[in-house]
Scaffold this motif. Structure first.
Motif, PDB file in Angstrom:
ATOM      1  N   PHE A 299      21.431 105.261-112.879  1.00  0.00           N
ATOM      2  CA  PHE A 299      21.722 106.029-114.091  1.00  0.00           C
ATOM      3  C   PHE A 299      21.803 105.107-115.299  1.00  0.00           C
ATOM      4  N   ALA A 300      22.345 103.903-115.094  1.00  0.00           N
ATOM      5  CA  ALA A 300      22.586 102.966-116.200  1.00  0.00           C
ATOM      6  C   ALA A 300      22.434 101.538-115.692  1.00  0.00           C
ATOM      7  N   LEU A 301      22.232 100.616-116.629  1.00  0.00           N
ATOM      8  CA  LEU A 301      22.077  99.203-116.300  1.00  0.00           C
ATOM      9  C   LEU A 301      23.093  98.373-117.069  1.00  0.00           C
ATOM     10  N   LYS A 302      23.579  97.334-116.402  1.00  0.00           N
ATOM     11  CA  LYS A 302      24.490  96.384-117.042  1.00  0.00           C
ATOM     12  C   LYS A 302      23.844  95.005-117.052  1.00  0.00           C
ATOM     13  N   THR A 303      23.929  94.336-118.190  1.00  0.00           N
ATOM     14  CA  THR A 303      23.368  93.002-118.345  1.00  0.00           C
ATOM     15  C   THR A 303      24.500  92.045-118.737  1.00  0.00           C
ATOM     16  N   HIS A 304      24.152  90.795-119.017  1.00  0.00           N
ATOM     17  CA  HIS A 304      25.175  89.776-119.236  1.00  0.00           C
ATOM     18  C   HIS A 304      24.839  88.863-120.421  1.00  0.00           C
ATOM     19  N   LEU A 305      25.897  88.336-121.017  1.00  0.00           N
ATOM     20  CA  LEU A 305      25.804  87.330-122.082  1.00  0.00           C
ATOM     21  C   LEU A 305      26.868  86.263-121.847  1.00  0.00           C
ATOM     22  N   ASN A 306      26.581  85.053-122.312  1.00  0.00           N
ATOM     23  CA  ASN A 306      27.615  84.004-122.404  1.00  0.00           C
ATOM     24  C   ASN A 306      28.413  83.860-121.116  1.00  0.00           C
ATOM     25  N   ALA A 307      27.733  83.890-119.969  1.00  0.00           N
ATOM     26  CA  ALA A 307      28.495  83.962-118.726  1.00  0.00           C
ATOM     27  C   ALA A 307      27.790  83.244-117.592  1.00  0.00           C
ATOM     28  N   TYR A 308      28.612  82.738-116.674  1.00  0.00           N
ATOM     29  CA  TYR A 308      28.139  82.265-115.374  1.00  0.00           C
ATOM     30  C   TYR A 308      28.476  83.343-114.362  1.00  0.00           C
ATOM     31  N   HIS A 309      27.456  83.849-113.682  1.00  0.00           N
ATOM     32  CA  HIS A 309      27.640  84.943-112.736  1.00  0.00           C
ATOM     33  C   HIS A 309      27.897  84.358-111.358  1.00  0.00           C
ATOM     34  N   ARG A 310      29.136  84.486-110.914  1.00  0.00           N
ATOM     35  CA  ARG A 310      29.582  83.774-109.726  1.00  0.00           C
ATOM     36  C   ARG A 310      28.865  84.215-108.453  1.00  0.00           C
ATOM     37  N   ALA A 311      28.565  85.489-108.343  1.00  0.00           N
ATOM     38  CA  ALA A 311      27.966  85.995-107.109  1.00  0.00           C
ATOM     39  C   ALA A 311      26.549  85.486-106.897  1.00  0.00           C
ATOM     40  N   THR A 312      25.843  85.155-107.981  1.00  0.00           N
ATOM     41  CA  THR A 312      24.442  84.741-107.857  1.00  0.00           C
ATOM     42  C   THR A 312      24.180  83.322-108.337  1.00  0.00           C
ATOM     43  N   GLY A 313      25.134  82.713-109.045  1.00  0.00           N
ATOM     44  CA  GLY A 313      24.908  81.391-109.601  1.00  0.00           C
ATOM     45  C   GLY A 313      24.043  81.381-110.842  1.00  0.00           C
ATOM     46  N   THR A 314      23.826  82.550-111.438  1.00  0.00           N
ATOM     47  CA  THR A 314      22.991  82.663-112.634  1.00  0.00           C
ATOM     48  C   THR A 314      23.829  82.416-113.885  1.00  0.00           C
ATOM     49  N   THR A 315      23.263  81.667-114.837  1.00  0.00           N
ATOM     50  CA  THR A 315      23.896  81.474-116.131  1.00  0.00           C
ATOM     51  C   THR A 315      23.151  82.295-117.174  1.00  0.00           C
ATOM     52  N   PHE A 316      23.888  83.091-117.934  1.00  0.00           N
ATOM     53  CA  PHE A 316      23.302  83.922-118.983  1.00  0.00           C
ATOM     54  C   PHE A 316      23.636  83.316-120.338  1.00  0.00           C
ATOM     55  N   GLY A 317      22.682  83.358-121.246  1.00  0.00           N
ATOM     56  CA  GLY A 317      22.816  82.670-122.520  1.00  0.00           C
ATOM     57  C   GLY A 317      23.464  83.504-123.609  1.00  0.00           C
ATOM     58  N   THR A 318      23.311  83.027-124.826  1.00  0.00           N
ATOM     59  CA  THR A 318      23.879  83.683-126.000  1.00  0.00           C
ATOM     60  C   THR A 318      23.063  84.919-126.369  1.00  0.00           C
ATOM     61  N   PHE A 319      23.595  85.688-127.311  1.00  0.00           N
ATOM     62  CA  PHE A 319      22.874  86.876-127.765  1.00  0.00           C
ATOM     63  C   PHE A 319      21.492  86.511-128.298  1.00  0.00           C
TER      64      PHE A 319
END
Length: 227
Positions: free
Chosen positions: A39-59
């Protein structure tokens, strides 16, 4: 204060919409989630995603992806950051792109975020206490993300005690509570969460995997379980 949206309506009228948290900023993953019935999607900013080890950047770094994502026409949420969060002007830009809600751990909440047009979706943590739940619920128009599992519980099955904790949070507040898939939720677990008063599941990589094929299959199974 916040505009009525399809997602908030679905959260408050018992539809149990399936929300997907993208493990990485990949348009094919996003499309696969929607093809599976998300139904909806969630994305990320300025964060290290612990479950996947992914780092998301600035806006500014992530904006090109957000602009493409907005073209898909589905409700969008953003995990806004940790110690670093978007500026007031960046929150305005996210709203202009069609994002309708933002998410941070309550410890990372900054006053200007609550002045934006994006609906707040503060997250509880594994260390949150009952008074934290009430302080979040007091925010006008909010949604609560019950991100309450310690890291050592990630990818483990949901137990009856876990379900009782989620049920207690939902019963303690008069606002929608969504539950992220820190645990390895099964379709049956999702039915149990719905019956426990949870407004929606937030499915991430632990359930969806990290390929378009695994994403579409997992989301389709979750949607089928909801119906």
């Amino acid at each position: 204060m916040y505009r009525p949206t399809k997602l908030y309506t679905a959260l408050t009228n018992g539809q149990f919409p399936v929300i997907v948290s993208l493990a990485r900023h990949d348009l094919d993953l996003a499309k696969a989630a929607l093809d599976g019935g998300a139904f909806a999607l969630k994305t990320h900013l300025n964060a290290y995603h612990r479950a996947t080890g992914t780092t998301f950047g600035t806006f500014e770094q992530e904006r090109p992806f957000f602009e493409e994502l907005a073209k898909l026409g589905c409700p969008l949420l953003v995990m806004a950051g940790q110690e670093t969060v978007p500026s007031a002007s960046e929150m305005d830009a996210l709203a202009d792109l069609g994002f309708e809600g933002f998410n941070v751990y309550i410890d990372h909440m900054q006053p200007h975020l609550l002045q934006s047009r994006l609906r707040p979706m503060p997250a509880l943590s594994a260390d949150s206490k009952p008074e934290d739940i009430q302080s979040i619920a007091a925010l006008p128009g909010c949604i609560i993300e019950a991100s309450i599992m310690p890291f050592e519980r990630y990818r483990t099955p949901m137990t009856p005690a876990d379900l009782d904790r989620y049920r207690a949070i939902a019963a303690a507040v008069g606002v929608p509570v969504i539950v992220p898939s820190q645990l390895s939720f099964t379709p049956d677990d999702l039915q149990d969460l719905r019956q426990a008063g949870i407004a929606a599941p937030l499915l991430g990589a632990i359930v969806t995997g990290n390929t378009p094929a695994s994403m579409q299959a997992a989301v389709a199974a979750a949607v089928k379980a909801r119906n």
